[in-house]
Design a protein around this motif. Structure first.
Motif: not given
Length: 219
Positions: A29-55
């Motif tokens: 699936l990921l073969h040939g993917l260009p440069k990338a970075f991974t984002v970790f964070g909570s599944a519980r972060t509510p939409e509209g919160s500052p942390h969601y907006k930062a994401g």
């Protein structure tokens, strides 16, 4: 309820085949993917919160900086990063996990896979990344953060940047690492300095891009 242990050779063989199949599918699936970075964070972060907006901003700016954005594919902070990347026209990767409670791949993913085994999923979250952005989260996020830090410390992956977004959330953890763990001699200063704390998405993506360039160029 305590799970039954079934250690029969037949069951072990079936499990091994399933694990091998997940790795093979993930590599393909990921073969040939260009440069990338991974984002970790909570599944519980509510939409509209500052942390969601930062994401969302991390995902958008990541694409604009030329990166694909990889997440665990779930809701909350993961959805936010996928959303920012996908709506900006980028490659938005979601690597989900099958849980007892339902957790579907979020709608902002355009490259996806769902795993049964956490360790196979974690390998894919790391293998194709040139950096890691960590948004506020709980036990799963902390697990991912320290897994990545350990791999970088032990030189089992590239010396890629690890960036924690939100000083108000992460400063206490870094202070504890400095004042307790470092003071006790259980880590070195260079281990502590692997973890960069920034306060906004722009600084996070800049740290990924600039850190990656320094590492790749040997500076």
């Amino acid at each position: 309820m305590t799970a039954e242990l079934n250690l029969s050779p037949e069951r072990d063989s079936a499990r091994l085949a399933a694990i091998q199949a997940e790795f093979a599918e993930g590599f393909k699936l990921l073969h040939g993917l260009p440069k990338a970075f991974t984002v970790f964070g909570s599944a519980r972060t509510p939409e509209g919160s500052p942390h969601y907006k930062a994401g969302v901003e991390v995902g958008r700016l990541g694409h604009e900086a030329g990166y694909a954005v990889i997440t665990g594919g779930g809701p909350g902070a993961m959805e936010a990063a996928n959303r920012g990347c996908r709506l900006a026209g980028g490659k938005s990767v979601g690597l989900g996990i099958t849980l007892e409670w339902e957790q579907k791949i979020n709608q902002y993913v355009n490259i996806e896979m769902t795993f049964r085994y956490f360790f196979a999923r974690k390998m894919m979250l790391v293998k194709h990344s040139q950096g890691f952005v960590v948004l506020p989260g709980g036990l799963g996020t902390l697990d991912e953060l320290f897994e990545v830090a350990t791999l970088v410390q032990c030189m089992k992956t590239g010396a890629w940047p690890i960036v924690l977004v939100g000083g108000e959330y992460w400063d206490g953890l870094k202070d504890w690492l400095k004042n307790t763990v470092l003071e006790a001699g259980y880590i070195d200063l260079k281990d502590l300095n692997m973890l960069q704390v920034v306060d906004d998405a722009e600084a996070a993506v800049d740290a990924i891009a600039n850190g990656g360039r320094r590492i790749l160029s040997g500076v």
